[in-house]
Enzyme design. Structure first.
Site, mmCIF file in Angstrom:
data_model
loop_
_atom_site.group_PDB
_atom_site.id
_atom_site.type_symbol
_atom_site.label_atom_id
_atom_site.label_comp_id
_atom_site.label_asym_id
_atom_site.label_seq_id
_atom_site.Cartn_x
_atom_site.Cartn_y
_atom_site.Cartn_z
ATOM 1 C CB THR A 10 35.173 27.749 39.254
ATOM 2 O OG1 THR A 10 35.938 27.285 40.360
ATOM 3 C CG2 THR A 10 34.033 28.605 39.754
ATOM 4 C CD GLU A 123 31.184 40.306 26.624
ATOM 5 O OE1 GLU A 123 30.943 40.671 25.484
ATOM 6 O OE2 GLU A 123 31.624 41.078 27.506
ATOM 7 C CB VAL A 126 36.993 42.214 30.458
ATOM 8 C CG1 VAL A 126 36.990 43.541 31.196
ATOM 9 C CG2 VAL A 126 38.308 42.012 29.732
ATOM 10 N N GLY A 128 33.664 39.436 34.200
ATOM 11 C CA GLY A 128 32.847 38.244 34.475
ATOM 12 C C GLY A 128 31.572 38.247 33.650
ATOM 13 C CB ILE A 130 29.761 43.118 33.065
ATOM 14 C CG1 ILE A 130 29.756 43.123 34.576
ATOM 15 C CG2 ILE A 130 29.216 44.412 32.519
ATOM 16 C CD1 ILE A 130 30.660 44.218 35.134
ATOM 17 N N GLY A 181 35.051 30.863 44.885
ATOM 18 C CA GLY A 181 35.449 30.674 43.481
ATOM 19 C C GLY A 181 35.711 31.991 42.770
ATOM 20 C CG ASP A 195 42.123 39.300 37.376
ATOM 21 O OD1 ASP A 195 42.160 38.329 36.603
ATOM 22 O OD2 ASP A 195 41.077 39.914 37.645
ATOM 23 C CE LYS A 199 39.286 40.072 35.084
ATOM 24 N NZ LYS A 199 38.793 39.971 36.476
ATOM 25 N N GLY A 296 32.863 34.483 39.682
ATOM 26 C CA GLY A 296 31.976 33.429 40.190
ATOM 27 C C GLY A 296 31.501 32.553 39.048
HETATM 28 N N1 HSE Z 1 39.854 36.544 40.129
HETATM 29 C C1 HSE Z 1 39.007 37.239 39.209
HETATM 30 C C2 HSE Z 1 38.267 38.317 39.984
HETATM 31 C C3 HSE Z 1 38.056 36.276 38.559
HETATM 32 O O1 HSE Z 1 38.270 38.256 41.221
HETATM 33 O O2 HSE Z 1 37.709 39.208 39.389
HETATM 34 C C4 HSE Z 1 37.263 36.860 37.434
HETATM 35 O O3 HSE Z 1 38.073 37.285 36.383
#
Ligand code: HSE
Length: 400
Positions: A10, A123, A126, A128, A130, A181, A195, A199, A296
């Protein structure tokens, strides 16, 4: 400048797309053209635009002196750690979206990058899309950071939003998040808070300048949240959000990921769907809020490519991003303060009023239950008092 992408899933395919579609602005901002010389993946992608540069053997990437930037979007630590370490040892810059890798090996890889006068950037690991790592390292530098609280996981925020808005079923929405994704391969990473915990460990390591281990972050997931809990949240004009929080008090700090009731008016209340937000509180600045799509393909790829541009701009120097390998352990959360929302059996009303004087009753139309909001107290105090009540249906920390 030649780059190689490791992993064409992805995020990796998103990076390839961003580099192609925005090639002109990327060239203007980098000062030179970024060419993808290789895409490494075990799979075949017939007909895909990247098929011409697809390779299956990492040796041809790592041993090619022309490759100056390695973009790691494989995820997981095996074999990503080995690949990244070898790339840095060969004097190549590395840009990654891999939070597991950064949380586990960040200090070691940052030191290696420093020694080889290249950069290890992450970057996208953490929040995505941002921007949060660079602002924290390069902009919010005049302040003592007192708190970082955020919604750091897109999948769980998407699930909780759909449950709140439509009463949607947990498992169905999780499947949808996987289809978009957003979700990790192992759903536990998202829904158990791991997750977000990784982060948070990365952000806390940046702030403290020392290694904060993911295993030392207390994590509570969202799997136990019920339609009844959400009904109470509505009655309180609040929402349930998975909040990752690091709070500094003097030299010590707390690190916790847990679902909380967040009241309307709180900066994170309105952060819905796959959106992430990170609130940083500094002792001079007060609060700043960063928000945007936290998971994403293209938002994450955009953050990765911003690192690629940064690496191209600083091709011959290390820009100083670093935390030491010395572990700093958070305080036990037992001394952390909060207010608490509790659902218990209706027969416990009197005892609850004795245990929590001044409690605020919450009515969501469920007669068989007594629900209430406590005043502020430490986790330890709360745990001792609430233990006296039998039949606790649910409990959440409350943020206003
Ligand atoms: N699985 C993670 C989330 C992907 O949903 O935030 C992005 O780090």
């Amino acid at each position: 400048m030649k780059a190689a992408i490791l992993g064409y899933g992805t995020v990796g395919s998103g990076v390839y797309e961003v580099l192609q579609k925005n090639a002109d602005v990327i060239e203007a901002r980098s000062g030179e053209r970024i060419d993808v010389k290789y895409v490494l993946d075990l799979r075949e992608f017939p007909g895909d635009p990247a098929a011409d540069v697809l390779v299956h053997d990492y040796e041809c990437v790592v041993n090619d002196p022309e490759v100056r930037i390695v973009i790691e979007t494989m995820g997981g630590v095996k074999p990503a750690y080995e690949f990244v370490r070898r790339a840095l040892e060969k004097g190549k810059h590395v840009c990654t979206s891999n939070k597991e890798l950064v949380a586990e090996y960040g200090s070691e890889l940052l030191l290696l990058a420093k020694e080889r006068k290249v950069n290890f950037y992450f970057e996208a690991s953490v929040g995505g899309g941002i921007p949060i790592i660079r602002p924290l390292c390069e902009c919010l530098t005049a302040d003592r950071i007192l708190e970082i609280s955020g919604i750091l996981n897109g999948t769980t925020n998407y699930i909780l939003t759909r449950m709140y808005n439509e009463g949607a079923d947990f498992n169905r929405v999780l499947k949808e998040a996987q289809g978009c994704g957003y979700a990790e391969r192992n759903p536990a990473a998202d829904i158990e808070g791991f997750d977000a915990g990784r982060k948070l460990a990365i952000l806390a390591s940046i702030v403290t300048g020392r290694r904060v281990e993911f295993g030392d972050v207390v994590t509570e997931g969202i799997t136990g949240i019920t339609a009844e809990d959400i009904r109470y949240a509505r009655a309180m004009q609040a929402k349930i959000k998975l909040i990752a929080s690091a709070v500094w008090e003097g030299e010590s700090f707390y690190a916790l990921v847990a679902p909380r009731m967040v009241a309307a008016g709180h900066p994170l209340y309105a952060v819905d769907d796959v959106v992430n937000a990170v609130m940083v509180r500094g002792n001079m600045l007060g609060n700043v809020l960063f928000s945007g799509r936290g998971a994403g393909k293209l938002p994450t790829a955009s953050a990765v490519v911003s690192d690629v541009i940064q690496a191209a701009r600083h091709a011959d120097e290390n820009t100083g991003l670093y935390w030491s390998g010395t572990r700093i352990v958070p305080e036990s959360i037992r001394s952390m303060q909060s207010r608490y929302f509790v659902r218990t059996d209706a027969k416990n009303r009197q005892q609850a009023e004795l245990l929590f004087p001044g409690l605020e009753q919450i009515d969501a139309g469920m007669e068989e239950e007594f629900a209430f909001l406590t005043g502020r107290m430490t986790e330890g105090e709360f745990a001792e008092r609430v233990e006296e009540l039998d039949r606790i249906y649910a409990g959440f920390r409350f943020e206003s």
